[in-house]
Design a protein around this motif. Sequence first.
Motif, PDB file in Angstrom:
ATOM      1  N   ILE A  64       1.003  -1.215   0.105  1.00  0.00           N
ATOM      2  CA  ILE A  64       0.073   0.165   0.059  1.00  0.00           C
ATOM      3  C   ILE A  64       0.727   1.352   0.051  1.00  0.00           C
ATOM      4  O   ILE A  64       0.620   2.083  -0.604  1.00  0.00           O
ATOM      5  CB  ILE A  64      -1.073   0.004   1.247  1.00  0.00           C
ATOM      6  CG1 ILE A  64      -1.935  -1.224   1.202  1.00  0.00           C
ATOM      7  CG2 ILE A  64      -1.662   1.282   1.421  1.00  0.00           C
ATOM      8  CD1 ILE A  64      -2.766  -1.404   2.172  1.00  0.00           C
ATOM      9  N   LEU A  65       1.845   1.160   0.799  1.00  0.00           N
ATOM     10  CA  LEU A  65       2.809   2.491   0.896  1.00  0.00           C
ATOM     11  C   LEU A  65       3.467   2.641  -0.598  1.00  0.00           C
ATOM     12  O   LEU A  65       3.706   3.972  -0.904  1.00  0.00           O
ATOM     13  CB  LEU A  65       3.628   2.384   2.049  1.00  0.00           C
ATOM     14  CG  LEU A  65       3.233   2.622   3.310  1.00  0.00           C
ATOM     15  CD1 LEU A  65       4.273   2.209   4.366  1.00  0.00           C
ATOM     16  CD2 LEU A  65       2.588   3.794   3.569  1.00  0.00           C
ATOM     17  N   VAL A  66       4.104   1.442  -1.109  1.00  0.00           N
ATOM     18  CA  VAL A  66       4.591   1.681  -2.374  1.00  0.00           C
ATOM     19  C   VAL A  66       3.770   2.348  -3.544  1.00  0.00           C
ATOM     20  O   VAL A  66       4.009   2.900  -4.222  1.00  0.00           O
ATOM     21  CB  VAL A  66       5.272   0.358  -2.809  1.00  0.00           C
ATOM     22  CG1 VAL A  66       5.700   0.168  -4.075  1.00  0.00           C
ATOM     23  CG2 VAL A  66       6.293  -0.083  -1.701  1.00  0.00           C
ATOM     24  N   LEU A 112       1.249   4.185  -2.745  1.00  0.00           N
ATOM     25  CA  LEU A 112       0.818   5.592  -2.645  1.00  0.00           C
ATOM     26  C   LEU A 112       2.093   6.192  -3.004  1.00  0.00           C
ATOM     27  O   LEU A 112       2.033   7.506  -3.729  1.00  0.00           O
ATOM     28  CB  LEU A 112       0.310   5.798  -1.209  1.00  0.00           C
ATOM     29  CG  LEU A 112      -0.848   5.138  -0.675  1.00  0.00           C
ATOM     30  CD1 LEU A 112      -0.941   5.423   0.945  1.00  0.00           C
ATOM     31  CD2 LEU A 112      -1.827   5.886  -1.384  1.00  0.00           C
ATOM     32  N   MET A 113       3.237   5.936  -2.920  1.00  0.00           N
ATOM     33  CA  MET A 113       4.255   6.569  -3.271  1.00  0.00           C
ATOM     34  C   MET A 113       4.446   6.778  -4.856  1.00  0.00           C
ATOM     35  O   MET A 113       5.087   7.645  -5.249  1.00  0.00           O
ATOM     36  CB  MET A 113       5.741   5.919  -2.796  1.00  0.00           C
ATOM     37  CG  MET A 113       5.825   6.230  -1.119  1.00  0.00           C
ATOM     38  SD  MET A 113       7.127   5.212  -0.571  1.00  0.00           S
ATOM     39  CE  MET A 113       8.499   6.021  -1.458  1.00  0.00           C
ATOM     40  N   ILE A 114       4.076   5.814  -5.488  1.00  0.00           N
ATOM     41  CA  ILE A 114       4.157   5.607  -6.916  1.00  0.00           C
ATOM     42  C   ILE A 114       3.113   6.674  -7.337  1.00  0.00           C
ATOM     43  O   ILE A 114       3.419   7.524  -8.358  1.00  0.00           O
ATOM     44  CB  ILE A 114       3.938   4.415  -7.501  1.00  0.00           C
ATOM     45  CG1 ILE A 114       5.214   3.499  -7.149  1.00  0.00           C
ATOM     46  CG2 ILE A 114       3.478   4.505  -8.953  1.00  0.00           C
ATOM     47  CD1 ILE A 114       4.990   1.979  -7.780  1.00  0.00           C
ATOM     48  N   VAL A 115       1.913   6.932  -6.772  1.00  0.00           N
ATOM     49  CA  VAL A 115       1.029   7.731  -7.318  1.00  0.00           C
ATOM     50  C   VAL A 115       1.306   9.188  -6.980  1.00  0.00           C
ATOM     51  O   VAL A 115       1.132  10.060  -7.801  1.00  0.00           O
ATOM     52  CB  VAL A 115      -0.399   7.436  -6.679  1.00  0.00           C
ATOM     53  CG1 VAL A 115      -1.595   8.497  -6.918  1.00  0.00           C
ATOM     54  CG2 VAL A 115      -1.032   6.010  -6.971  1.00  0.00           C
ATOM     55  N   VAL A 116       1.940   9.104  -5.761  1.00  0.00           N
ATOM     56  CA  VAL A 116       2.342  10.732  -5.394  1.00  0.00           C
ATOM     57  C   VAL A 116       3.502  11.177  -6.143  1.00  0.00           C
ATOM     58  O   VAL A 116       3.574  12.312  -6.707  1.00  0.00           O
ATOM     59  CB  VAL A 116       2.425  10.941  -4.037  1.00  0.00           C
ATOM     60  CG1 VAL A 116       3.048  12.302  -3.295  1.00  0.00           C
ATOM     61  CG2 VAL A 116       1.026  10.669  -3.222  1.00  0.00           C
ATOM     62  N   VAL A 117       4.606  10.155  -6.024  1.00  0.00           N
ATOM     63  CA  VAL A 117       5.915  10.767  -6.601  1.00  0.00           C
ATOM     64  C   VAL A 117       5.912   9.738  -7.952  1.00  0.00           C
ATOM     65  O   VAL A 117       6.819   9.052  -7.878  1.00  0.00           O
ATOM     66  CB  VAL A 117       7.172  10.315  -5.524  1.00  0.00           C
ATOM     67  CG1 VAL A 117       8.346  10.822  -5.971  1.00  0.00           C
ATOM     68  CG2 VAL A 117       6.660  10.843  -4.109  1.00  0.00           C
ATOM     69  N   GLY A 118       5.295  10.178  -8.978  1.00  0.00           N
ATOM     70  CA  GLY A 118       5.229   9.429 -10.205  1.00  0.00           C
ATOM     71  C   GLY A 118       5.889  10.156 -11.091  1.00  0.00           C
ATOM     72  O   GLY A 118       6.164  11.576 -10.809  1.00  0.00           O
ATOM     73  N   PRO A 119       5.831   9.655 -12.182  1.00  0.00           N
ATOM     74  CA  PRO A 119       6.433  10.459 -13.344  1.00  0.00           C
ATOM     75  C   PRO A 119       5.356  11.734 -14.020  1.00  0.00           C
ATOM     76  O   PRO A 119       6.242  12.783 -14.492  1.00  0.00           O
ATOM     77  CB  PRO A 119       6.575   9.361 -14.776  1.00  0.00           C
ATOM     78  CG  PRO A 119       5.648   8.396 -14.127  1.00  0.00           C
ATOM     79  CD  PRO A 119       5.850   8.288 -12.760  1.00  0.00           C
TER      80      PRO A 119
END
Length: 213
Positions: free
Chosen positions: A102-104, A106-113
């Motif tokens: 879940i954390l990974v 969320l990080m991909i969504v927030v800190v994504g390309p």
Amino acid sequence: MITAIQTIFYLFSTVAVLSALFVIVANNPVRSALSLVLTFFAMSGVWLILHAEFLALILVLVYVGAVMTLFLFVVMMLRTNIASLREGFVRYFPVAALLALILVGLMIVVVGPKQFGLTSMPTPPAQAAGYNNLADLGMVLYTQYVYPFEIAAVLLLTAIVVAISLTHRQSYRRKTQNIDKQMGVKRADRVKLIDMPSIKKMNLTDKPSGAEQ
């Protein structure tokens, strides 16, 4: 073609990711703290590549030089029972894996390309030889983000005051010194002279009563 700067960036990034993963996986708290130190060093290298020299130096001097040294002393003094830490690893592994996914995500969504890609955040232009990023950092910090900076300072000051007050609470079992009483002490309060009659020395030639002749 990959340049030298990109090679160094990928090297520091790989070391940072692997050492951060070992911080969580390691069962020994001392090894976990040392892995966190390695993570800080790797991230300081990444910040140097991004021309954030001041932040990189602060990360090494403050976190590695002071905070992590304190963590190591605390961990070594606590004498954590490593066997008890390994007992619930298998039992809580599914829950930990689910939370990690879940954390990974969320990080991909927030800190994504889309948010941090080259299109939204292009490469900063090359600066002059005498450029000082500390001046730009101070200008942005004390103008655009002055209120969050002041709020963070007040929160840190409050935390320091609360920590000191909790540490120095008055306790009936604690032995404290009264400096006023120590400075105002008198000889009569500490030394007492007792007048005792002297004992008459017995003559060696005299024999005590009841002794055999």
